[in-house]
Scaffold this motif. Structure first.
Motif, PDB file in Angstrom:
ATOM      1  N   CYS A 248     -19.911 -49.297  40.498  1.00  0.00           N
ATOM      2  CA  CYS A 248     -20.369 -47.893  40.476  1.00  0.00           C
ATOM      3  C   CYS A 248     -19.538 -47.064  39.501  1.00  0.00           C
ATOM      4  CB  CYS A 248     -20.292 -47.296  41.875  1.00  0.00           C
ATOM      5  SG  CYS A 248     -21.443 -48.006  43.070  1.00  0.00           S
ATOM      6  N   VAL A 249     -18.209 -47.211  39.582  1.00  0.00           N
ATOM      7  CA  VAL A 249     -17.313 -46.451  38.700  1.00  0.00           C
ATOM      8  C   VAL A 249     -17.506 -46.866  37.250  1.00  0.00           C
ATOM      9  CG1 VAL A 249     -14.882 -46.062  38.124  1.00  0.00           C
ATOM     10  CG2 VAL A 249     -15.629 -46.003  40.499  1.00  0.00           C
ATOM     11  N   PHE A 250     -17.663 -48.166  37.033  1.00  0.00           N
ATOM     12  CA  PHE A 250     -17.889 -48.709  35.689  1.00  0.00           C
ATOM     13  C   PHE A 250     -19.166 -48.136  35.067  1.00  0.00           C
ATOM     14  CE2 PHE A 250     -20.460 -52.221  33.794  1.00  0.00           C
ATOM     15  CZ  PHE A 250     -19.865 -52.257  32.542  1.00  0.00           C
ATOM     16  N   LEU A 251     -20.264 -48.158  35.813  1.00  0.00           N
ATOM     17  CA  LEU A 251     -21.529 -47.639  35.299  1.00  0.00           C
ATOM     18  C   LEU A 251     -21.452 -46.135  35.049  1.00  0.00           C
ATOM     19  CD1 LEU A 251     -24.067 -49.610  37.526  1.00  0.00           C
ATOM     20  CD2 LEU A 251     -23.595 -49.970  35.092  1.00  0.00           C
ATOM     21  N   GLU A 252     -20.841 -45.431  35.979  1.00  0.00           N
ATOM     22  CA  GLU A 252     -20.709 -43.970  35.864  1.00  0.00           C
ATOM     23  C   GLU A 252     -19.914 -43.592  34.612  1.00  0.00           C
ATOM     24  OE1 GLU A 252     -17.051 -41.616  37.613  1.00  0.00           O
ATOM     25  OE2 GLU A 252     -18.189 -42.757  39.092  1.00  0.00           O
ATOM     26  N   PHE A 253     -18.787 -44.269  34.366  1.00  0.00           N
ATOM     27  CA  PHE A 253     -17.925 -43.939  33.221  1.00  0.00           C
ATOM     28  C   PHE A 253     -18.593 -44.272  31.893  1.00  0.00           C
ATOM     29  CE2 PHE A 253     -14.585 -45.115  30.151  1.00  0.00           C
ATOM     30  CZ  PHE A 253     -13.843 -43.950  30.131  1.00  0.00           C
ATOM     31  N   TYR A 254     -19.130 -45.494  31.772  1.00  0.00           N
ATOM     32  CA  TYR A 254     -19.654 -45.933  30.478  1.00  0.00           C
ATOM     33  C   TYR A 254     -21.030 -45.369  30.170  1.00  0.00           C
ATOM     34  CZ  TYR A 254     -15.702 -49.044  29.946  1.00  0.00           C
ATOM     35  OH  TYR A 254     -14.423 -49.525  29.797  1.00  0.00           O
ATOM     36  N   LEU A 255     -21.890 -45.223  31.173  1.00  0.00           N
ATOM     37  CA  LEU A 255     -23.215 -44.649  30.896  1.00  0.00           C
ATOM     38  C   LEU A 255     -23.089 -43.192  30.454  1.00  0.00           C
ATOM     39  CD1 LEU A 255     -25.457 -46.141  33.739  1.00  0.00           C
ATOM     40  CD2 LEU A 255     -25.408 -46.771  31.320  1.00  0.00           C
ATOM     41  N   LEU A 256     -22.280 -42.415  31.184  1.00  0.00           N
ATOM     42  CA  LEU A 256     -22.048 -41.028  30.782  1.00  0.00           C
ATOM     43  C   LEU A 256     -21.374 -40.963  29.415  1.00  0.00           C
ATOM     44  CD1 LEU A 256     -20.807 -39.281  34.057  1.00  0.00           C
ATOM     45  CD2 LEU A 256     -22.842 -38.694  32.749  1.00  0.00           C
ATOM     46  N   GLY A 257     -20.396 -41.851  29.199  1.00  0.00           N
ATOM     47  CA  GLY A 257     -19.647 -41.843  27.942  1.00  0.00           C
ATOM     48  C   GLY A 257     -20.505 -42.151  26.744  1.00  0.00           C
TER      49      GLY A 257
ATOM     50  N   LEU B 285     -16.224 -35.770  31.267  1.00  0.00           N
ATOM     51  CA  LEU B 285     -14.790 -35.713  31.542  1.00  0.00           C
ATOM     52  C   LEU B 285     -14.464 -35.225  32.951  1.00  0.00           C
ATOM     53  CD1 LEU B 285     -13.326 -34.365  28.174  1.00  0.00           C
ATOM     54  CD2 LEU B 285     -13.476 -36.718  28.977  1.00  0.00           C
ATOM     55  N   LEU B 286     -15.407 -34.532  33.609  1.00  0.00           N
ATOM     56  CA  LEU B 286     -15.124 -33.959  34.925  1.00  0.00           C
ATOM     57  C   LEU B 286     -15.718 -34.751  36.092  1.00  0.00           C
ATOM     58  CD1 LEU B 286     -15.592 -30.144  34.167  1.00  0.00           C
ATOM     59  CD2 LEU B 286     -13.440 -31.363  34.548  1.00  0.00           C
ATOM     60  N   VAL B 287     -16.860 -35.411  35.864  1.00  0.00           N
ATOM     61  CA  VAL B 287     -17.517 -36.104  36.971  1.00  0.00           C
ATOM     62  C   VAL B 287     -16.791 -37.379  37.410  1.00  0.00           C
ATOM     63  CG1 VAL B 287     -19.614 -37.365  37.625  1.00  0.00           C
ATOM     64  CG2 VAL B 287     -19.799 -35.092  36.618  1.00  0.00           C
ATOM     65  N   PRO B 288     -16.367 -38.274  36.490  1.00  0.00           N
ATOM     66  CA  PRO B 288     -15.651 -39.474  36.961  1.00  0.00           C
ATOM     67  C   PRO B 288     -14.408 -39.181  37.804  1.00  0.00           C
ATOM     68  CG  PRO B 288     -16.384 -39.798  34.708  1.00  0.00           C
ATOM     69  CD  PRO B 288     -16.664 -38.363  35.047  1.00  0.00           C
ATOM     70  N   PRO B 289     -13.526 -38.231  37.408  1.00  0.00           N
ATOM     71  CA  PRO B 289     -12.390 -37.926  38.285  1.00  0.00           C
ATOM     72  C   PRO B 289     -12.808 -37.421  39.657  1.00  0.00           C
ATOM     73  CG  PRO B 289     -11.996 -37.062  36.080  1.00  0.00           C
ATOM     74  CD  PRO B 289     -13.427 -37.512  36.122  1.00  0.00           C
ATOM     75  N   LEU B 290     -13.970 -36.764  39.730  1.00  0.00           N
ATOM     76  CA  LEU B 290     -14.479 -36.270  41.009  1.00  0.00           C
ATOM     77  C   LEU B 290     -15.019 -37.412  41.870  1.00  0.00           C
ATOM     78  CD1 LEU B 290     -15.589 -33.960  42.920  1.00  0.00           C
ATOM     79  CD2 LEU B 290     -17.670 -34.059  41.518  1.00  0.00           C
ATOM     80  N   LEU B 291     -15.791 -38.310  41.252  1.00  0.00           N
ATOM     81  CA  LEU B 291     -16.493 -39.348  42.014  1.00  0.00           C
ATOM     82  C   LEU B 291     -15.633 -40.561  42.336  1.00  0.00           C
ATOM     83  CD1 LEU B 291     -20.058 -39.392  40.408  1.00  0.00           C
ATOM     84  CD2 LEU B 291     -19.301 -38.260  42.499  1.00  0.00           C
ATOM     85  N   ASN B 292     -14.678 -40.904  41.478  1.00  0.00           N
ATOM     86  CA  ASN B 292     -13.919 -42.144  41.669  1.00  0.00           C
ATOM     87  C   ASN B 292     -13.248 -42.229  43.043  1.00  0.00           C
ATOM     88  OD1 ASN B 292     -14.750 -42.875  39.155  1.00  0.00           O
ATOM     89  ND2 ASN B 292     -12.762 -42.677  38.162  1.00  0.00           N
ATOM     90  N   PRO B 293     -12.473 -41.202  43.467  1.00  0.00           N
ATOM     91  CA  PRO B 293     -11.858 -41.320  44.801  1.00  0.00           C
ATOM     92  C   PRO B 293     -12.875 -41.332  45.926  1.00  0.00           C
ATOM     93  CG  PRO B 293     -11.489 -39.125  43.887  1.00  0.00           C
ATOM     94  CD  PRO B 293     -12.069 -39.961  42.786  1.00  0.00           C
ATOM     95  N   ILE B 294     -14.011 -40.638  45.728  1.00  0.00           N
ATOM     96  CA  ILE B 294     -15.058 -40.631  46.757  1.00  0.00           C
ATOM     97  C   ILE B 294     -15.681 -42.013  46.884  1.00  0.00           C
ATOM     98  CG2 ILE B 294     -17.299 -39.667  47.405  1.00  0.00           C
ATOM     99  CD1 ILE B 294     -16.451 -37.071  45.989  1.00  0.00           C
TER     100      ILE B 294
END
Length: 316
Positions: A249-258, A284-293
């Motif tokens: 999930c984190v991988f897809l979120e970071f690279y797709l947005l990037g 730049l703001l969404v991954p730091p928000l979602l990763n810990p969640i």
């Protein structure tokens, strides 16, 4: 600051306008951005405290997760305070050298985050495909070396971007940056000189870090899926796959947005500028928000520690 033939020679101060086309509502846009930043700081801080205080979490996967949380906090802090200064307090000016330093920090920590995600994928690959050797391969010493390595790789590759701007580009059409933070391509658009070398090197850095990492992350997960689906028992397959869901999930979120932000900024000429800027900010703001969640919800050990902390507080 000197002007020559309609250009500005070596400006000392730049002006960040925020989100072009949405200046009238920037104050309100700053509210959810500030909320996202606050939640990201609290979530990642809690995650790091739990990992540090609980000895059972002093394993490679969780140590890498703590490194990811620290990187997320720095990355969002690089842009949000100045952005809110523009949105809320009408403080758009930034010294040229400070702007370059902000640009270097942003691209450095983007590279560090990508490297940590690669390390996390390799950790899951060894844990699932070669579990007997995992403890001997992924030692605390290796984790330290990975942290130093990904930091040096990102920091050193980003330095020439600053040098090429500072040494090659002397004349600029304007000092007004159509962005809410200092981004490489946004600075390039101001230059009144040939920027081909700068652009080529920027693409080289992007593909040598993000491209390299995403290839090896993908290969790791292909091997993981092959191994998981070859397991004879359904319970074993689900257990092995469940350890990877959060990272996927984190991988897809970071690279797709990037990559979406990257390609629309360079090749989406028909997309309104405010879309580019909003995508860059969200990236730049969404991954730091979602990763810990994501990791808090999907990782049983972290979830149980969070429950213990809040349960003890409410019980007392």
């Amino acid at each position: 600051m000197f002007k020559l033939n309609g250009t500005v020679f070596m400006p000392s101060v730049l002006t960040l306008i925020g989100i072009p086309g949405l200046e009238s509502v920037q104050f309100w846009i700053g509210i959810p951005f500030c909320a996202m930043y606050t939640i990201a700081l609290l979530g990642n801080s809690l995650l790091m405290v739990i990992i540090k205080s609980e000895s059972s979490l002093h394993e490679p996967m969780y140590l890498l997760l703590a490194m990811l949380g620290a990187t997320d906090m720095v990355l969002s802090t690089c842009i949000l305070p100045k952005m809110l200064g523009i949105f809320w307090f009408h403080l758009p000016e930034i010294y040229f050298d400070v702007c370059l330093f902000q640009m270097w920090l942003i691209h450095t920590f983007q590279g560090i985050e990508s490297g940590i995600l690669l390390a996390m994928a390799l950790d899951r690959y060894v844990a699932i495909c070669d579990p007997l050797r995992h403890a001997t391969i992924f030692t605390h010493e290796l984790i330290t070396q990975i942290g130093v390595g990904v930091t040096l790789r990102a920091a050193l590759l980003a330095v020439p971007c600053l040098i090429l701007i500072k040494c090659r580009l002397k004349y600029y059409w304007t000092t007004v940056v159509s962005h809410s933070y200092c981004e490489h391509m946004a600075i390039m658009k101001l230059a009144a000189e040939d920027t081909r070398i700068n652009r080529i090197y920027g693409l080289f850095v992007a593909f040598s870090i993000l491209g390299f990492d995403i290839i090896f992350i993908t290969l790791s997960y292909i091997r993981i899926f092959i191994t998981v689906f070859s397991l004879p028992q359904k319970e074993a397959r689900l257990k092995a796959f469940n350890t990877c869901i959060a990272h996927i999930c984190v991988f897809l979120e970071f690279y797709l947005l990037g990559f979406f932000s990257f390609f629309t900024h360079r090749f989406g000429f028909h997309i309104p500028p405010y879309i580019h800027i909003l995508l860059s900010n969200i990236y730049l703001l969404v991954p730091p928000l979602l990763n810990p969640i994501v990791y808090g919800v999907k990782t049983k050990q972290i979830r149980s520690q969070v429950y213990k902390i809040f349960h003890s507080k409410f019980a007392s």
